[in-house]
Design a protein around this motif. Structure first.
Motif, mmCIF file in Angstrom:
data_model
loop_
_atom_site.group_PDB
_atom_site.id
_atom_site.type_symbol
_atom_site.label_atom_id
_atom_site.label_comp_id
_atom_site.label_asym_id
_atom_site.label_seq_id
_atom_site.Cartn_x
_atom_site.Cartn_y
_atom_site.Cartn_z
ATOM 1 N N SER A 1 24.945 -14.713 13.197
ATOM 2 C CA SER A 1 25.777 -14.180 14.274
ATOM 3 C C SER A 1 26.221 -15.314 15.208
ATOM 4 C CB SER A 1 24.940 -13.145 15.040
ATOM 5 O OG SER A 1 25.497 -12.905 16.315
ATOM 6 N N VAL A 2 27.513 -15.492 15.358
ATOM 7 C CA VAL A 2 28.016 -16.581 16.201
ATOM 8 C C VAL A 2 28.125 -16.102 17.653
ATOM 9 C CG1 VAL A 2 29.899 -18.229 16.571
ATOM 10 C CG2 VAL A 2 29.243 -17.587 14.242
ATOM 11 N N VAL A 3 27.400 -16.776 18.531
ATOM 12 C CA VAL A 3 27.326 -16.369 19.948
ATOM 13 C C VAL A 3 27.713 -17.510 20.892
ATOM 14 C CG1 VAL A 3 25.639 -14.523 19.544
ATOM 15 C CG2 VAL A 3 24.819 -16.836 20.013
ATOM 16 N N LYS A 4 28.561 -18.407 20.393
ATOM 17 C CA LYS A 4 29.025 -19.497 21.275
ATOM 18 C C LYS A 4 29.890 -18.901 22.397
ATOM 19 C CE LYS A 4 33.031 -20.199 18.338
ATOM 20 N NZ LYS A 4 33.507 -20.819 17.107
ATOM 21 N N GLY A 5 30.208 -19.748 23.379
ATOM 22 C CA GLY A 5 31.110 -19.295 24.448
ATOM 23 C C GLY A 5 30.588 -18.060 25.165
ATOM 24 N N ALA B 1 28.574 -15.772 24.081
ATOM 25 C CA ALA B 1 28.757 -14.632 23.172
ATOM 26 C C ALA B 1 30.170 -14.058 23.328
ATOM 27 C CB ALA B 1 27.686 -13.554 23.372
ATOM 28 N N TYR B 2 31.149 -14.948 23.211
ATOM 29 C CA TYR B 2 32.565 -14.577 23.308
ATOM 30 C C TYR B 2 32.820 -13.790 24.599
ATOM 31 C CZ TYR B 2 33.232 -15.986 18.376
ATOM 32 O OH TYR B 2 33.309 -16.684 17.196
ATOM 33 N N GLY B 3 32.101 -14.204 25.649
ATOM 34 C CA GLY B 3 32.304 -13.581 26.951
ATOM 35 C C GLY B 3 31.472 -12.334 27.203
ATOM 36 N N ILE C 1 22.726 -24.863 15.810
ATOM 37 C CA ILE C 1 23.746 -25.491 16.650
ATOM 38 C C ILE C 1 24.830 -26.080 15.738
ATOM 39 C CG2 ILE C 1 24.232 -27.263 18.382
ATOM 40 C CD1 ILE C 1 21.191 -27.140 19.122
ATOM 41 N N MET C 2 26.048 -25.566 15.872
ATOM 42 C CA MET C 2 27.120 -25.967 14.951
ATOM 43 C C MET C 2 27.850 -27.230 15.408
ATOM 44 S SD MET C 2 28.915 -22.284 14.111
ATOM 45 C CE MET C 2 29.405 -21.956 15.812
ATOM 46 N N GLY C 3 27.788 -27.512 16.714
ATOM 47 C CA GLY C 3 28.634 -28.594 17.235
ATOM 48 C C GLY C 3 27.882 -29.682 17.967
ATOM 49 N N ASN D 1 39.759 -31.559 9.113
ATOM 50 C CA ASN D 1 39.886 -32.849 9.805
ATOM 51 C C ASN D 1 39.435 -32.784 11.257
ATOM 52 O OD1 ASN D 1 40.765 -34.483 7.614
ATOM 53 N ND2 ASN D 1 42.716 -33.383 7.700
ATOM 54 N N ARG D 2 38.256 -32.242 11.439
ATOM 55 C CA ARG D 2 37.633 -32.224 12.759
ATOM 56 C C ARG D 2 36.346 -33.027 12.631
ATOM 57 N NH1 ARG D 2 36.738 -26.541 15.896
ATOM 58 N NH2 ARG D 2 35.034 -26.303 14.394
ATOM 59 N N THR D 3 35.328 -32.456 12.002
ATOM 60 C CA THR D 3 34.100 -33.199 11.730
ATOM 61 C C THR D 3 33.698 -32.929 10.278
ATOM 62 O OG1 THR D 3 32.908 -31.324 12.683
ATOM 63 C CG2 THR D 3 33.112 -33.283 14.068
ATOM 64 N N THR E 1 31.210 -25.861 5.639
ATOM 65 C CA THR E 1 32.515 -26.316 6.113
ATOM 66 C C THR E 1 33.129 -25.193 6.933
ATOM 67 O OG1 THR E 1 34.526 -27.499 5.460
ATOM 68 C CG2 THR E 1 33.986 -25.514 4.195
ATOM 69 N N HIS E 2 34.258 -25.481 7.548
ATOM 70 C CA HIS E 2 34.911 -24.485 8.395
ATOM 71 C C HIS E 2 36.402 -24.498 8.072
ATOM 72 C CE1 HIS E 2 35.382 -21.763 11.720
ATOM 73 N NE2 HIS E 2 36.028 -22.608 12.489
ATOM 74 N N PHE E 3 37.011 -23.299 7.991
ATOM 75 C CA PHE E 3 38.420 -23.201 7.603
ATOM 76 C C PHE E 3 39.367 -23.392 8.783
ATOM 77 C CE2 PHE E 3 36.446 -20.410 4.269
ATOM 78 C CZ PHE E 3 36.582 -21.348 3.254
ATOM 79 N N ALA F 1 32.283 -19.109 5.410
ATOM 80 C CA ALA F 1 33.098 -17.991 5.890
ATOM 81 C C ALA F 1 32.862 -17.630 7.349
ATOM 82 C CB ALA F 1 32.857 -16.764 5.017
ATOM 83 N N CYS F 2 33.956 -17.558 8.116
ATOM 84 C CA CYS F 2 33.981 -16.955 9.443
ATOM 85 C C CYS F 2 34.471 -15.516 9.243
ATOM 86 C CB CYS F 2 34.935 -17.736 10.345
ATOM 87 S SG CYS F 2 36.599 -17.828 9.647
ATOM 88 N N SER F 3 34.722 -14.789 10.319
ATOM 89 C CA SER F 3 35.168 -13.388 10.194
ATOM 90 C C SER F 3 36.384 -13.254 9.279
ATOM 91 C CB SER F 3 35.558 -12.825 11.566
ATOM 92 O OG SER F 3 34.466 -12.807 12.435
ATOM 93 N N ALA F 4 37.414 -14.044 9.555
ATOM 94 C CA ALA F 4 38.673 -13.894 8.810
ATOM 95 C C ALA F 4 38.459 -14.165 7.326
ATOM 96 C CB ALA F 4 39.733 -14.831 9.379
ATOM 97 N N VAL G 1 27.049 -16.282 5.867
ATOM 98 C CA VAL G 1 28.324 -16.268 6.592
ATOM 99 C C VAL G 1 28.047 -16.503 8.077
ATOM 100 C CG1 VAL G 1 29.513 -14.724 4.976
ATOM 101 C CG2 VAL G 1 28.215 -13.744 6.887
ATOM 102 N N ARG G 2 29.048 -17.018 8.762
ATOM 103 C CA ARG G 2 28.938 -17.216 10.218
ATOM 104 C C ARG G 2 30.011 -16.349 10.869
ATOM 105 N NH1 ARG G 2 30.029 -22.501 8.173
ATOM 106 N NH2 ARG G 2 32.066 -22.176 9.145
ATOM 107 N N VAL G 3 29.590 -15.211 11.376
ATOM 108 C CA VAL G 3 30.574 -14.250 11.887
ATOM 109 C C VAL G 3 30.517 -14.156 13.404
ATOM 110 C CG1 VAL G 3 31.251 -11.821 11.924
ATOM 111 C CG2 VAL G 3 30.632 -12.907 9.762
ATOM 112 N N GLY G 4 31.676 -14.317 14.021
ATOM 113 C CA GLY G 4 31.783 -14.177 15.470
ATOM 114 C C GLY G 4 32.609 -12.966 15.836
ATOM 115 N N ILE G 5 33.898 -13.171 15.948
ATOM 116 C CA ILE G 5 34.810 -12.223 16.593
ATOM 117 C C ILE G 5 34.680 -10.771 16.112
ATOM 118 C CG2 ILE G 5 36.795 -12.729 15.030
ATOM 119 C CD1 ILE G 5 37.055 -12.240 18.821
ATOM 120 N N MET G 6 34.482 -10.564 14.814
ATOM 121 C CA MET G 6 34.494 -9.172 14.344
ATOM 122 C C MET G 6 33.269 -8.373 14.762
ATOM 123 S SD MET G 6 36.502 -9.132 10.729
ATOM 124 C CE MET G 6 36.653 -7.358 10.728
#
Ligand SMILES: *Cc1c(COP(=O)(O)O)cnc(C)c1O
Length: 350
Positions: free
Chosen positions: A33-37, A39-41, A82-84, A134-136, A164-166, A205-208, A221-226
């Motif tokens: 479960s992605v809870v950065k930011g 937890a998306y506010g 920690i992803m970043g 092309n980020r990290t 990796t991340h799309f 995989a992220c949500s999309a 999977v690493r799911v945030g927004i959904m």
């Protein structure tokens, strides 16, 4: 206690969303479960606790400070990744606390090794592979070098993942690039396995991607927004459902933000309302003042455009969003009284 607005988080909506997502990913894939930011506010602490009540026990954050917040607010600490951003002493802290983190360059790998050696504790790492965002991430040479180092010091590393991340899995316009990334990931995974490394998880995989590229679901999977009840974009919803149906058919927004009417007033045609000349009453109007503003996160960009719900009807923000207040037009809504509920985000009646 004397708050001017409250945020509610719905457990049943979260359960609906998790059920939908778990059905998509299947029983053999780990849900992170992605809870950065914050937890998306939604508020990290509350959201993580609620998710744990719903059976989630693996969370991803962006930076070490976000991980620190979870560690310090939650008993029976879940697994944290920690992803970043995590550097220097934060790496030492993460290793001591058994927190997983991403490694995308040799420098961080060497720092991790140094602290793991000092603490006589394995560093739980995920290696990130460059596939086209092309980020990290490690390129092919980097993977080989990292593999050598990890193999030599196998007692000091627990290789939890390769990832990796799309660069935009929510949009068909990026399909060419994302498809290349998927291919590049498997090419890089071949190099990873040739170096003899065996990551526990392989994840991209992220949500999309869970929706649009199910072939990328793999064993994590690493799911945030959904999980918060939002589709990554309208396109993803339309692609999934074949039809632009109401969002809450599959997933539900878990957040409600509500306040109350603080004051009601009549304004004559031809008068300006609020600061400056942003709004001119074009007819006799009834307005209500709501005690929330940009200081509470109600964006100033919603000046003259935002909408709230009162008695189940839309009321438009008129004039500029103030620091602590907004004014809305209730001319068309009957019998509004001071103290009536105002929905800033969420639903009311139908
Ligand atoms: C934010 C993020 C995610 C989650 O993305 P969603 O689109 O919110 O599901 C996954 N992986 C990484 C690396 C991220 O930064």
């Amino acid at each position: 206690m004397f708050e001017s607005s409250v945020i509610e988080i719905s457990k049943s909506a979260l359960e609906t969303n998790l059920k939908f997502l778990r059905q998509r990913i299947g029983p053999n894939t780990t849900y992170c479960s992605v809870v950065k930011g914050n937890a998306y506010g939604h508020g990290t602490e509350k959201f993580v606790k609620l998710s744990m009540d719903c059976g989630v026990n693996y969370f991803a954050v962006y930076s070490a400070d976000e991980a620190y917040q979870i560690v310090n607010s939650i008993e029976n600490r879940p697994d944290i990744y920690i992803m970043g951003y995590v550097e220097n002493e934060a790496i030492e802290w993460a290793i001591r606390e058994g927190i997983e983190f991403c490694v995308f360059d040799l420098k961080r790998l060497e720092t991790a090794l140094m602290y793991a050696n000092k603490l006589k504790t394995k560093a739980k790492i995920h290696i990130e592979l460059e596939t086209g965002m092309n980020r990290t991430g490690f390129d092919e040479q980097g993977i080989i070098a990292a593999g050598d180092l990890i193999n030599k010091q196998a007692g000091l590393f627990d290789l939890r993942g390769a990832c990796t991340h799309f660069a935009g899995a929510e949009s068909m316009a990026n399909n060419f690039r994302v498809a290349q990334q998927i291919g590049n990931f498997y090419k890089s995974m071949l190099i990873v396995s040739r170096t003899g490394l065996k990551p526990t998880y392989q994840h991209m995989a992220c949500s999309a991607a869970v929706i649009n590229y199910p072939q990328t679901i793999s064993n994590m999977v690493r799911v945030g927004i959904m999980q918060y009840g939002f589709w990554p974009n309208a396109e993803t919803l339309i692609r999934y459902s074949g039809d632009r149906e109401r969002t809450n058919k599959y997933i539900k927004r878990i957040i409600t933000w509500k306040s109350k009417v603080m004051s009601i007033k009549k304004v004559k045609k031809g008068e300006f309302i609020g600061y400056g000349t942003a709004y001119l009453a074009h007819q006799h109007m009834t307005i209500a003042v709501i005690p929330i503003g940009y200081a509470h996160g109600y964006s100033r960009n919603l000046s003259n455009t935002g909408k709230v719900l009162i008695h189940g009807a839309e009321a438009t923000v008129i004039g500029i969003v103030n620091m602590n207040a907004i004014t809305v037009d209730i001319s068309h809504i009957d019998a509004v009284e001071k103290g009536d509920e105002v929905i800033l985000i969420g639903t009311q009646k139908e």
